[in-house]
Enzyme design. Structure first.
Site, PDB file in Angstrom:
ATOM      1  CE  LYS A 199       8.625 -12.197 -14.454  1.00 30.60           C
ATOM      2  NZ  LYS A 199       9.498 -11.470 -15.395  1.00 30.60           N
TER       3      LYS A 199
ATOM      4  CE  LYS B   5     -10.247  -4.035  13.821  1.00 26.91           C
ATOM      5  NZ  LYS B   5      -9.228  -4.150  12.786  1.00 26.91           N
TER       6      LYS B   5
ATOM      7  CG  ASP C  13      -8.002  -7.497  13.208  1.00 27.71           C
ATOM      8  OD1 ASP C  13      -7.267  -6.652  13.747  1.00 27.71           O
ATOM      9  OD2 ASP C  13      -9.152  -7.250  12.812  1.00 27.71           O
ATOM     10  CB  ILE C  14      -1.903  -6.927  14.511  1.00 31.46           C
ATOM     11  CG1 ILE C  14      -1.210  -7.774  13.438  1.00 31.46           C
ATOM     12  CG2 ILE C  14      -0.950  -6.676  15.693  1.00 31.46           C
ATOM     13  CD1 ILE C  14      -0.030  -7.075  12.777  1.00 31.46           C
TER      14      ILE C  14
ATOM     15  CG  ASN D  99      -0.213  -0.154   2.512  1.00 33.71           C
ATOM     16  OD1 ASN D  99       0.590   0.693   2.884  1.00 33.71           O
ATOM     17  ND2 ASN D  99      -0.474  -1.245   3.233  1.00 33.71           N
TER      18      ASN D  99
ATOM     19  CG  ASP E 265      -7.315  -5.087   5.949  1.00 32.79           C
ATOM     20  OD1 ASP E 265      -6.859  -5.105   7.108  1.00 32.79           O
ATOM     21  OD2 ASP E 265      -7.829  -4.092   5.423  1.00 32.79           O
TER      22      ASP E 265
END
Length: 402
Positions: free
Chosen positions: A289, A341, A306-307, A210, A279
């Site tokens: 490759k 959370k 999911d930390i 990202n 995620d």
């Protein structure tokens, strides 16, 4: 906290503002500090060492090779003695030397040998202060952990009017006292920070990631260390330097970050999860490759650990802060994340807002706590955002007596 009882080394370099260093020495002594003065050769052209000796009631150090006590190496002894060091005035020359690790006199050798906090109070012509080389050197020193007391604006000795005048001694002392107070906020606390992106491998060539650069998380780690905390930074791939006083652990994937966070989780007092963790990851990866085909590619993805949720479920006395980078309904999604959370606080930002997205030097956030507190921080540098967040956490911990 004030400077009373502090061992302060005042380094005076060669500018006309050296005369203000005399008043600074006197006021530091009046405030109860113990002061030792060092001078460059240039400084001696403006003020005689005897002046500082009379004001400080201590020997003045001007020559690296003048060993006043045979059993000691002067610049090492002074470096070890200091609780903090002030360079006032700091000329463009001394700033350039320090930024490049040059140690060719008593002042620079002592500064390179000391582990004490160093405060730099620049004083120079307005155009010199704005010169790209000087700005570059000051930026390097900030990255190295030096702290600046910005010059004031006004009439300069050269005849110009602008920024470059050494700040007044009273203001310098006030800044020092504020910094000394701030430096105690998280003293003795263990802080875990996650930062940067993760990379989820497809094959030896490709990965999913990202836009996170890690700048916000690194700013949090840097400021936490300045506030006296013992900081562990778990970082995804970035191009950033490790902040001074921070223990850094490098990871690549979400799984690796999860494992490192859980390994260090129980020992922490504060956990700040600013990393942009993937995620999803490819369900199948390849050792060689992948070759392109004539048609479209469909790749099945699976959830990563999911930390933040795991920490929220398992926390005992830890204060856990999450980050939520959103593009729509930012407050709604941030509040949901805070509750789902089981966080103590969450930092929400709208990545669509100018100056608040990935990769920039600034951020604009909303800080929400589980007890209903909301603070809207205006657009400011990421380091300032980090400092304000940590100050709120410290205040909450004090109120909770954790």
């Amino acid at each position: 906290m004030n400077v009373q009882g502090k061992k302060i080394v005042l380094a005076v370099s060669g500018g006309i503002a050296a005369y203000k260093a005399c008043a600074l020495t006197s006021k530091l002594k009046q405030a109860g500090a113990e002061v030792i003065v060092m001078m460059t050769e240039g400084a001696k052209q403006f003020v005689a060492p005897l002046t500082f000796q009379a004001l400080s009631r201590n020997p003045v150090y001007t020559d690296t090779f003048d060993e006043k006590v045979p059993k000691q190496i002067a610049h090492i002894d002074v470096a070890d003695w200091a609780d903090l060091i002030i360079i006032a005035p700091a000329t463009a020359n001394i700033i350039g030397k320090l930024a490049n690790g040059i140690a060719d006199d008593m002042v620079t050798t002592t500064l390179l040998a000391s582990k004490a906090p160093v405060y730099i109070a620049p004083a120079m012509n307005v155009h010199m202060y704005a010169h790209p080389a000087v700005a570059r050197n000051m930026k390097q020193l900030e990255e190295d952990g030096y702290r600046f007391i910005e010059p004031g604006e006004g009439y300069l000795a050269c005849g110009y009017v602008g920024k470059g005048r050494l700040e007044e001694p009273e203001t310098i002392i006030k800044v020092l006292e504020q910094q000394l107070t701030t430096a105690q906020l998280l003293l003795g606390k263990k802080v875990l920070v996650t930062a940067g992106p993760t990379r989820e491998q497809v094959d030896p060539v490709r990965f999913f990631t990202n836009h996170s650069t890690g700048k916000m998380g690194y700013a949090v780690a840097k400021q936490a260390a300045k506030l006296g905390a013992e900081v562990t930074l778990i970082s995804g791939p970035t191009n950033l330097s490790t902040p001074k006083g921070v223990h850094r652990i490098n990871v690549q994937s979400a799984q690796e970050m999860y494992e490192q966070v859980m390994r260090h989780f129980e020992q922490q007092d504060i956990i700040i999860k600013s990393a942009a963790v993937a995620d999803y990851r490819p369900k199948q990866t390849y050792d060689n490759k992948m070759k392109k085909t004539g048609g479209p590619l469909v790749m099945e993805m699976e959830r990563t650990p999911d930390i933040l949720k795991t920490i929220g479920e398992q926390k005992t006395s830890q204060y856990v802060v999450g980050f939520a980078a959103e593009s729509t309904d930012v407050l709604h999604y941030g509040e949901q994340k805070l509750k789902k959370k089981n966080l103590d606080a969450i930092v929400i930002n709208n990545i669509q807002e100018q100056g608040a997205g990935f990769g920039g030097e600034t951020n604009k956030v909303i800080y929400l706590t589980a007890v209903g507190e909301r603070i809207d921080f205006p657009l400011q540098s990421k380091e300032d955002v980090a400092l304000h967040i940590l100050q709120r956490i410290a205040l909450q911990l004090k109120d909770d007596r954790r």
